[in-house]
Each structure stands twice: as structure tokens, then as C-alpha cells.
Design an enzyme around this catalytic site. Structure first.
Site, PDB file in Angstrom:
ATOM      1  N   CYS A 117      -5.405  -2.702  -5.903  1.00 12.12           N
ATOM      2  CA  CYS A 117      -5.175  -1.318  -6.330  1.00 12.12           C
ATOM      3  C   CYS A 117      -5.042  -1.193  -7.851  1.00 12.12           C
ATOM      4  CB  CYS A 117      -3.927  -0.757  -5.655  1.00 12.12           C
ATOM      5  SG  CYS A 117      -4.026  -0.847  -3.870  1.00 12.12           S
ATOM      6  N   HIS A 258      -1.368   5.195  -9.441  1.00 13.28           N
ATOM      7  CA  HIS A 258      -2.063   4.782  -8.227  1.00 13.28           C
ATOM      8  C   HIS A 258      -1.509   5.603  -7.061  1.00 13.28           C
ATOM      9  CE1 HIS A 258      -3.706   2.604  -4.973  1.00 13.28           C
ATOM     10  NE2 HIS A 258      -2.567   2.032  -4.635  1.00 13.28           N
ATOM     11  N   ASN A 288      -4.793   6.360   0.340  1.00 10.84           N
ATOM     12  CA  ASN A 288      -4.851   5.307  -0.669  1.00 10.84           C
ATOM     13  C   ASN A 288      -6.265   4.715  -0.690  1.00 10.84           C
ATOM     14  OD1 ASN A 288      -4.645   2.926  -2.119  1.00 10.84           O
ATOM     15  ND2 ASN A 288      -2.735   2.261  -1.142  1.00 10.84           N
TER      16      ASN A 288
END
Ligand code: UT7
Length: 332
Positions: A117, A258, A288
Site C-alpha cells: 500500500c 492511504h 482499499n
């Protein structure tokens, strides 16, 4: 900051989200979950899922073409392509080569970075540094993920969290007074490599019937442990980057974190002293998307004219590895 008299600016941004929307209610039919739990614990309402014939490179190529268009460039102009992904089209060759082929960027050098990520924050820093050395005049950087390909759709603790998508940015050398890139801070700690990973299918546990029988080809995560480390690392990376730049936190117009969980984002913003309304959140729509979350958010902010010349934007991410990092941008 400017090195060698070479500034780095963001010349264009682009993003691409697959057409298919899967809502929390849709997932109720797959696993023992419910819309209320997913919204309350994560903030996610729906996510996009790529089609069978859309690997990560296809999503990345579409985002790239949009970013190049915004930059007023054609694929042949691109000197460097860096892709951040944990869902490569194949184990090798690298996904940047597949993007190159799809868009026809025949003059580019291509490689990929696996920093989960934090991938986009890593490649932003790498590409900017390579431009600052004078080695390349521009770089197409892409965060692209087809996480649906490594999700166990029978595991409610992970399948509700993730989605597919891609975001891209064109970085270009410029006059020092037009410099956009201020500084970065990156970090890693391999001691936590087992709390967020795909256990099987790599060289330590090659694909086999056993891997398939035990579902080791899918993403596995210790959610609560990741949560705590995410908040601490993101706060540290963001604070150190702001300090390195010598600015006050109040100067940050957009915190672009993020997008894993609204609770993580709110907690990071609170600890940093950034008002909640300055922390950009779009995970409600996309879940996500790992390396793609920050470039998708950046593109949405730019396209919606939510940023003005002189505004500071702080990208901050955390992911498997562990990896974390932040980039500070002064929009021009
Ligand atoms: O991209 C970077 C990496 N990822 C992250 O940053 C994610 C970080 N972690 C998180 O966001 C949170 O830990 C999660 C959203 C993954 C989980 O939230 P939580 O508040 O930590 O929940 P939990 O894991 O402690 O689970 C609480 C309960 C459990 O039931 P019991 O044991 O209390 O009866 C779970 O079995 O919720 C249950 N549960 C669910 N219930 C309904 C877990 N998943 C689900 C689900 N639907 N999908």
C-alpha cells in the site's frame, strides 16, 4: 527541494476504476457480514471489481493514458515508467513492461516496485530522485491493483476491505521556480512481514495442491495489529516529512492518506493536528485499492479543482512489508 538546479513538477494525473460496483449488501450474499458492520468498522460502502480480461496492467494503462492526456504528452514522449503493484499480471516480467506495451510507450525504461500500500509513495520518491539526477526528463508513475485476484471471497475478515483500480501521474523536470516536489520520508521493517502478506505461491512456498487446499494463495492479515502499526507509522512519516520541509502542519491543505479505513485516517489526522475536513477520503466508493489509493485520490482532487497554486499536499501511506512513507507536494 531542488537538487542540481532541476525542479520536478506533476504534469498530469489520471485514474481508472473498473465499471463493476460491488456494494456491501452484495457481499452479504457471499459471507456472514452486513452493511452496518462494514460501514462502522471501515467506512467502506462499495468497491469496484475488474473484469476477467482486465489485469492490473489494463487498469494502469487506462489511468496512464488519462494522465498523459492531462500532461499534453503522447506515450512516445515517456522516458521512464514505474509501476507500484502487489497484483502483477504475472510473476515476471514486470507489470510496467505490460503497461508500456498496452500504451505504446516504446521509448521508456520500465520497472515495478513491490511496496504494497506504500507503493505509490515509494515510486513518487524514486521517480523524482531519478529526474533530479538529470538521468530522465519525465516519468510515468502508476499505482495499479487487481486485489480481487488475491482475495479469498469466503473470508469475511478480508474480502470486504479491498477493491480494484489504478491511478497515475506524470512527473517532469522543470525550472526550479516551478518545482512541485518538496521532500519524502520512507521507512520499512521486515520484522513484521508476516502480519500482512500472501503466504503461498512465491519461492518460499511455490504453488502446489497444498497451497490451494490451505488457501495460502490469498491475502492474509492480522487486522488489529496492522491497524495500530498503521496509525503510528503514518503519523511518524508525516511528521518527519513536515519537519524536514520546515513548514507548519497548518500549511497542509490536503492530507492524502492511504485509504484503508476511515478510523485510521481520522486517528492519523487527529494526532497530526490536521482538521478532519482536510483529510481526503474516498474509500467509501472504492475500498482499499492498495498502491492505487493515493494516485486515485490525487486525480480526484485535481479534476475537482480542489487544489490551488501554493497549496501543500501530503501523501502518507502504510502497507505490507512493513513499509510506510510520505511525500510533500507544493502545488504549482
Ligand atoms: O492497507 C493497509 C493494510 N490494511 C489495514 O490498514 C487494515 C487495518 N485493520 C483494520 O482496518 C481493522 O482491523 C479491520 C477493519 C480489518 C477489522 O476491524 P476490527 O475493529 O479490528 O475488528 P476485529 O478484527 O477485532 O473483529 C471484531 C469482530 C470479530 O468477531 P468477535 O470475535 O468479536 O465475535 C470478527 O469475527 O468482528 C467480526 N468480523 C466481522 N463481522 C462482520 C470480522 N470481519 C467481519 C465482517 N462482518 N466482514
Amino acid at each position: 527541494m531542488v537538487y542540481n538546479g532541476i525542479g520536478v513538477r506533476i504534469a498530469g494525473t489520471g485514474s481508472y476504476l473498473p465499471e463493476k460496483i460491488v456494494t456491501n449488501h452484495d457481499l452479504e450474499a457471499l459471507v456472514d457480514t452486513n452493511d452496518e458492520w462494514i460501514r462502522a468498522r471501515t467506512g467502506i460502502e462499495e468497491r469496484r471489481i475488474a473484469a476477467d480480461d482486465e489485469p492490473s496492467s489494463a487498469l494502469g494503462a487506462e489511468a496512464s493514458l488519462r494522465a498523459l492526456d492531462a500532461a499534453g504528452m503522447v506515450p512516445e514522449d515517456v522516458e521512464l515508467i514505474i509501476v507500484a503493484t502487489i497484483t502483477p499480471d504475472k510473476i515476471f516480467p514486470n507489470t510496467a513492461c505490460f503497461v508500456q506495451k498496452r500504451i505504446g510507450a516504446k521509448n521508456a525504461v520500465c520497472f515495478s516496485v513491490e511496496a504494497a500500500c506504500s507503493g505509490f509513495v515509494y515510486i513518487f520518491s524514486i521517480a523524482a530522485s531519478m529526474i533530479q539526477t538529470g538521468l530522465y526528463k519525465n516519468a510515468l508513475i502508476i499505482g495499479t491493483e487487481k486485489l480481487s485476484s488475491i482475495i479469498n471471497w469466503n473470508d469475511r475478515s478480508t474480502c470486504v476491505l479491498f477493491g480494484d483500480g489504478a491511478g497515475a501521474a506524470v512527473l517532469a523536470a522543470c525550472e526550479p521556480e516551478k518545482n512541485t516536489y518538496v521532500c519524502s520520508k520512507l521507512g520499512s521493517d521486515g520484522n513484521y512481514s508476516d502480519i500482512l502478506h500472501v503466504p503461498g505461491g512465491g519461492s518460499c512456498c511455490p504453488m502446489s495442491q497444498k497451497v490451494l487446499d490451505e488457501n495460502l494463495q490469498y491475502l492474509a492479515m492480522s487486522g488489529q495489529e496492522v491497524f495500530k502499526l498503521a496509525v503510528n507509522s503514518m503519523v511518524a512519516a508525516a511528521s518527519e516529512t513536515i519537519e524536514q520541509a520546515g513548514i507548519e502542519v497548518d500549511a497542509v491543505r490536503w492530507l492524502i492518506p492511504h485509504q484503508a479505513n476511515t478510523r485510521i485516517i481520522k486517528s492519523v489526522a487527529k494526532r497530526l493536528g490536521v482538521p478532519e475536513e482536510r483529510a481526503f477520503i474516498n474509500l467509501t466508493k472504492y475500498g482499499n485499492t492498495s498502491a492505487a489509493t493515493i494516485p486515485i485520490a490525487l486525480d480526484e482532487i485535481v479534476k475537482a479543482n480542489l487544489v490551488n497554486a501554493g497549496d501543500y499536499m501530503l501523501f502518507v501511506a502504510f502497507g505490507g512489508g512493513l513499509t510506510w512513507g510520505a511525500n510533500l507536494i507544493k502545488w504549482q
